[in-house]
Motif scaffolding. Structure first.
Motif, PDB file in Angstrom:
ATOM      1  N   GLU A  36      -8.960  17.849 -91.420  1.00 32.01           N
ATOM      2  CA  GLU A  36     -10.265  18.174 -91.992  1.00 32.01           C
ATOM      3  C   GLU A  36     -11.340  17.215 -91.510  1.00 32.01           C
ATOM      4  O   GLU A  36     -12.434  17.633 -91.132  1.00 32.01           O
ATOM      5  CB  GLU A  36     -10.179  18.160 -93.519  1.00 32.01           C
ATOM      6  CG  GLU A  36     -11.444  18.651 -94.188  1.00 32.01           C
ATOM      7  CD  GLU A  36     -11.274  18.927 -95.660  1.00 32.01           C
ATOM      8  OE1 GLU A  36     -12.220  19.472 -96.265  1.00 32.01           O
ATOM      9  OE2 GLU A  36     -10.198  18.607 -96.213  1.00 32.01           O
ATOM     10  N   ASP A  37     -11.060  15.920 -91.503  1.00 34.49           N
ATOM     11  CA  ASP A  37     -12.043  14.925 -91.054  1.00 34.49           C
ATOM     12  C   ASP A  37     -11.680  14.498 -89.639  1.00 34.49           C
ATOM     13  O   ASP A  37     -10.959  13.520 -89.425  1.00 34.49           O
ATOM     14  CB  ASP A  37     -12.063  13.730 -92.011  1.00 34.49           C
ATOM     15  CG  ASP A  37     -13.249  12.799 -91.773  1.00 34.49           C
ATOM     16  OD1 ASP A  37     -13.813  12.835 -90.659  1.00 34.49           O
ATOM     17  OD2 ASP A  37     -13.597  12.028 -92.684  1.00 34.49           O
ATOM     18  N   ASP A  38     -12.201  15.231 -88.671  1.00 30.64           N
ATOM     19  CA  ASP A  38     -11.822  14.955 -87.283  1.00 30.64           C
ATOM     20  C   ASP A  38     -12.426  13.654 -86.765  1.00 30.64           C
ATOM     21  O   ASP A  38     -11.813  12.963 -85.944  1.00 30.64           O
ATOM     22  CB  ASP A  38     -12.161  16.130 -86.362  1.00 30.64           C
ATOM     23  CG  ASP A  38     -13.581  16.663 -86.523  1.00 30.64           C
ATOM     24  OD1 ASP A  38     -14.357  16.103 -87.322  1.00 30.64           O
ATOM     25  OD2 ASP A  38     -13.906  17.663 -85.846  1.00 30.64           O
ATOM     26  N   HIS A  92      -3.266  27.006 -89.919  1.00 29.14           N
ATOM     27  CA  HIS A  92      -4.084  26.184 -90.816  1.00 29.14           C
ATOM     28  C   HIS A  92      -5.120  25.365 -90.045  1.00 29.14           C
ATOM     29  O   HIS A  92      -5.317  24.186 -90.323  1.00 29.14           O
ATOM     30  CB  HIS A  92      -3.210  25.270 -91.679  1.00 29.14           C
ATOM     31  CG  HIS A  92      -2.246  26.007 -92.553  1.00 29.14           C
ATOM     32  ND1 HIS A  92      -1.327  25.361 -93.351  1.00 29.14           N
ATOM     33  CD2 HIS A  92      -2.057  27.342 -92.771  1.00 29.14           C
ATOM     34  CE1 HIS A  92      -0.597  26.262 -94.004  1.00 29.14           C
ATOM     35  NE2 HIS A  92      -1.026  27.463 -93.670  1.00 29.14           N
ATOM     36  N   PHE A 109      -8.815  24.172 -89.095  1.00 27.78           N
ATOM     37  CA  PHE A 109     -10.126  24.063 -89.724  1.00 27.78           C
ATOM     38  C   PHE A 109     -11.223  24.583 -88.808  1.00 27.78           C
ATOM     39  O   PHE A 109     -12.280  24.997 -89.283  1.00 27.78           O
ATOM     40  CB  PHE A 109     -10.423  22.606 -90.095  1.00 27.78           C
ATOM     41  CG  PHE A 109      -9.682  22.137 -91.310  1.00 27.78           C
ATOM     42  CD1 PHE A 109     -10.147  22.421 -92.587  1.00 27.78           C
ATOM     43  CD2 PHE A 109      -8.498  21.420 -91.181  1.00 27.78           C
ATOM     44  CE1 PHE A 109      -9.464  21.991 -93.715  1.00 27.78           C
ATOM     45  CE2 PHE A 109      -7.807  20.981 -92.308  1.00 27.78           C
ATOM     46  CZ  PHE A 109      -8.293  21.276 -93.577  1.00 27.78           C
ATOM     47  N   ARG A 110     -10.985  24.538 -87.495  1.00 28.12           N
ATOM     48  CA  ARG A 110     -12.050  24.879 -86.560  1.00 28.12           C
ATOM     49  C   ARG A 110     -11.472  25.092 -85.160  1.00 28.12           C
ATOM     50  O   ARG A 110     -10.358  24.663 -84.871  1.00 28.12           O
ATOM     51  CB  ARG A 110     -13.096  23.760 -86.506  1.00 28.12           C
ATOM     52  CG  ARG A 110     -12.561  22.483 -85.881  1.00 28.12           C
ATOM     53  CD  ARG A 110     -13.391  21.267 -86.164  1.00 28.12           C
ATOM     54  NE  ARG A 110     -13.254  20.820 -87.537  1.00 28.12           N
ATOM     55  CZ  ARG A 110     -12.219  20.076 -87.973  1.00 28.12           C
ATOM     56  NH1 ARG A 110     -11.231  19.734 -87.142  1.00 28.12           N
ATOM     57  NH2 ARG A 110     -12.165  19.685 -89.219  1.00 28.12           N
TER      58      ARG A 110
END
Length: 242
Positions: A112-114, A150, A152-153
């Motif tokens: 989530e926090d790349d 799954h 996120f992007r």
């Protein structure tokens, strides 16, 4: 990721055209553009079933990290007890300043926090160390595969460059790859969307198709990092601290 994704990876990672050709392409990218000492220490984060570790071991002493217990057990069975379970972005238990190269191969999109993930990885590099990064490209290529995995992007060169810069890193190389098969992949994604059938189909293709795709994708090993590649399914980058 869903359990079925790990199971499919374990069944296919030594024979499926995508895994085999990608290893060949990345091998040549490392050999051509990441000068490593003879005693290089290498870490692969998110190593899955360990299918990249033997390739990476051609360049030095390799360790891995994988948070899925069953996949980690398979990686240990294949490669030995040097596989931990550190999770991004914290990477608890992995020492700072330890590695000459850290590979993050189709993992960043799962985090989530790349930005924090890349910052955590950068702290584990020795002076002069490099990060080898691959990610899926283009949000419009989103499919059931991304959902099942799954993600996120997906990234573009512009959005990935922004994440790299925000992490205090710079990219020495950024290139598309899996480009030769991109028109076929793009057409397949668009057709599936039009038909309303965007499921995740990662099954093995028939043997002749698998061999053809492996050969076509594998041709990029001679091109990557030497000539600009056209748009592709994925992006590869070599990163270093600024």
């Amino acid at each position: 990721m869903d359990r079925s994704i790990y199971d499919a990876m374990a069944a296919q990672d030594s024979v499926h055209w995508w895994y085999v050709a990608r290893r060949d392409v990345l091998h040549d990218l490392i050999a051509r553009h990441i000068p490593l000492p003879a005693d290089a220490r290498i870490l692969e984060i998110g190593c899955g079933t360990g299918h990249n570790l033997a390739m990476l071991a051609k360049f030095g002493t390799v360790e891995g990290s994988e948070i899925d217990p069953a996949s980690r057990a398979m990686a240990i069975e294949r490669f030995g007890p040097v596989i931990g379970d550190a999770r991004l972005p914290e990477l608890a238990g992995i020492a700072d300043g330890r590695y000459d190269m850290i590979a993050l191969l189709d993992v960043l999109e799962h985090v989530e926090d790349d930005v924090a993930a890349l910052q955590g990885i950068a702290r584990r590099l020795r002076p002069g160390g490099k990060i080898l990064l691959t990610v899926p490209q283009y949000r419009w290529m989103w499919s059931g595969h991304d959902t099942a995995n799954h993600h996120f992007r997906r990234y573009t060169k512009k959005t990935l460059a922004a994440v790299i810069a925000a992490s205090g890193l710079r990219h020495e190389i950024m290139t598309s790859f899996n480009s030769l098969l991109f028109p076929l992949a793009a057409a397949s994604r668009v057709a599936a969307r039009v038909r309303g059938r965007e499921g995740s189909d990662d099954s093995m293709p028939p043997a002749p198709v698998n061999a053809l795709f492996r050969q076509v994708f594998g041709m990029e090993r001679h091109l990557i990092g030497r000539v600009p590649l056209p748009p592709g399914v994925s992006l590869a980058a070599i990163l270093s601290p600024r």
